[in-house]
Design a protein around this motif. Structure first.
Motif, short mmCIF file in Angstrom:
data_model
loop_
_atom_site.label_atom_id
_atom_site.label_comp_id
_atom_site.label_asym_id
_atom_site.label_seq_id
_atom_site.Cartn_x
_atom_site.Cartn_y
_atom_site.Cartn_z
N VAL A 131 37.47 68.07 20.44
CA VAL A 131 37.49 69.74 20.68
C VAL A 131 37.44 70.03 22.12
CG1 VAL A 131 35.68 71.37 20.07
CG2 VAL A 131 36.36 69.79 18.42
N MET A 132 36.47 69.59 22.73
CA MET A 132 35.98 69.82 24.22
C MET A 132 37.49 69.70 24.92
SD MET A 132 34.73 68.02 27.46
CE MET A 132 35.50 66.76 26.67
N ALA A 133 37.97 68.73 24.76
CA ALA A 133 39.25 68.56 25.75
C ALA A 133 40.24 69.39 25.41
CB ALA A 133 39.90 67.05 25.66
N HIS A 134 40.53 69.56 24.15
CA HIS A 134 41.42 70.73 23.64
C HIS A 134 41.13 72.03 24.11
CE1 HIS A 134 43.27 68.14 20.13
NE2 HIS A 134 43.63 67.81 21.06
N ALA A 135 39.82 72.48 24.17
CA ALA A 135 39.37 73.75 24.71
C ALA A 135 39.60 73.85 26.08
CB ALA A 135 37.88 73.68 24.45
N LEU A 136 39.67 72.65 26.77
CA LEU A 136 40.16 72.72 28.39
C LEU A 136 41.78 72.75 28.39
CD1 LEU A 136 37.29 70.54 29.80
CD2 LEU A 136 37.36 72.89 30.04
N GLY A 137 42.43 72.51 27.32
CA GLY A 137 43.71 72.36 27.36
C GLY A 137 44.32 70.88 27.86
N LYS A 138 43.56 70.10 27.35
CA LYS A 138 43.97 68.70 27.54
C LYS A 138 44.61 68.10 26.32
CE LYS A 138 41.91 69.43 31.75
NZ LYS A 138 42.55 69.63 32.98
N ARG A 139 45.46 67.25 26.56
CA ARG A 139 46.04 66.46 25.28
C ARG A 139 44.95 65.19 25.44
NH1 ARG A 139 51.00 62.42 25.05
NH2 ARG A 139 49.92 61.59 27.04
N VAL A 140 44.83 64.65 24.15
CA VAL A 140 43.87 63.87 23.82
C VAL A 140 44.58 62.51 23.18
CG1 VAL A 140 41.98 63.14 22.62
CG2 VAL A 140 42.07 65.64 23.38
N VAL A 141 44.09 61.12 23.84
CA VAL A 141 44.68 60.08 23.17
C VAL A 141 43.48 59.24 22.78
CG1 VAL A 141 45.86 57.76 24.01
CG2 VAL A 141 46.82 60.01 24.88
N ALA A 142 43.47 58.68 21.73
CA ALA A 142 42.44 57.83 21.12
C ALA A 142 42.99 56.36 21.61
CB ALA A 142 41.93 58.19 19.82
N GLU A 143 42.03 55.46 22.18
CA GLU A 143 42.52 54.13 22.36
C GLU A 143 41.86 53.49 21.39
OE1 GLU A 143 43.18 53.57 27.18
OE2 GLU A 143 41.00 54.12 26.44
N GLY A 144 42.45 51.91 21.21
CA GLY A 144 41.65 51.17 20.43
C GLY A 144 41.46 51.27 18.98
N ILE A 145 42.58 51.98 18.26
CA ILE A 145 42.70 52.17 16.90
C ILE A 145 42.94 50.72 16.04
CG2 ILE A 145 43.71 53.51 14.89
CD1 ILE A 145 42.01 55.09 17.19
N GLU A 146 42.04 50.33 15.48
CA GLU A 146 42.43 49.05 14.42
C GLU A 146 42.26 49.00 12.95
OE1 GLU A 146 39.61 46.13 16.17
OE2 GLU A 146 40.51 46.50 18.05
N THR A 147 42.09 50.48 12.51
CA THR A 147 42.07 50.55 11.03
C THR A 147 42.62 51.81 10.56
OG1 THR A 147 39.72 51.73 11.00
CG2 THR A 147 39.87 49.37 10.97
N VAL A 148 43.10 51.79 9.45
CA VAL A 148 43.90 53.33 8.76
C VAL A 148 42.55 54.54 8.80
CG1 VAL A 148 43.31 52.50 6.47
CG2 VAL A 148 45.22 54.14 7.04
#
Length: 197
Positions: A131-148
């Motif tokens: 939410v914070m990154a989007h509010a600052l106009g940033k794209r967000v990438v989540a690393e290390g996804i290992e489960t559905v």
């Protein structure tokens, strides 16, 4: 060498019509501090006729500990490449850095996602970062996804991009080329079905 090789490969994929929307390259503090680094990047982009917006340079938060980093980041941003803050939250975290520097993407470190969605505190922290990154106009990438479950959690919170072993393991160039070909063909077939329907 890495920048040149990456741009050369991106040009090959572009010429084959399968280029990804953006190619990310890790950059060390030593590279960033090198006086000629921005010129090297520009040279590689020009050599292979790569649109700068297709290239993303990933930097760790340690870059902010150096007083000269701001000028280097500004030069790269003016060049038109995207800048990503890798492993967000593990180093010299200051939310002010996201406002101060021309960072386009925030990459949430995998350590924050290990207990998501089972642990409510972890889930709240990740949701807050998105939410914070989007509010600052940033794209967000989540690393290390290992489960559905992790992927579903991130989709529900409108995280822009996910990466991790659940989606794909690190691959050699020929395997990535096959994957890009398959995705491009699937997208074209889906477009043809929509057009015919």
């Amino acid at each position: 060498w890495v920048i040149d090789t990456a741009c050369a490969q991106l040009a090959v994929w572009r010429d084959q019509g399968i280029a990804p929307p953006r190619l990310a390259i890790n950059v060390s503090m030593q590279q960033l501090k090198h006086a000629e680094f921005t010129k090297h990047v520009r040279r590689a982009l020009d050599k292979y006729a790569i649109n700068p917006a297709l290239l993303e340079l990933e930097l760790t938060e340690s870059v902010f500990a150096d007083d000269g980093a701001g000028a280097a980041l500004d030069r790269l941003s003016q060049l038109g490449v995207h800048l990503a803050l890798d492993d967000f939250g593990t180093g010299y975290s200051s939310l002010n850095y996201l406002r101060q520097y021309p960072v386009d993407t925030v990459k949430i470190d995998r350590s924050f996602l290990e207990e998501v969605p089972q642990n409510p505190a972890s889930a709240t922290l990740v949701e807050t970062i998105v939410v914070m990154a989007h509010a600052l106009g940033k794209r967000v990438v989540a690393e290390g996804i290992e489960t559905v479950e992790q992927l579903d959690f991130l989709r529900e919170r409108h995280c822009d991009v996910a990466q991790g072993f659940y989606l794909a393991r690190p691959l050699a160039t020929p395997a990535v080329t096959e994957l890009l070909h398959a995705r491009t063909m699937a997208a074209r077939e889906a477009s043809d079905v929509r057009a015919a329907g």
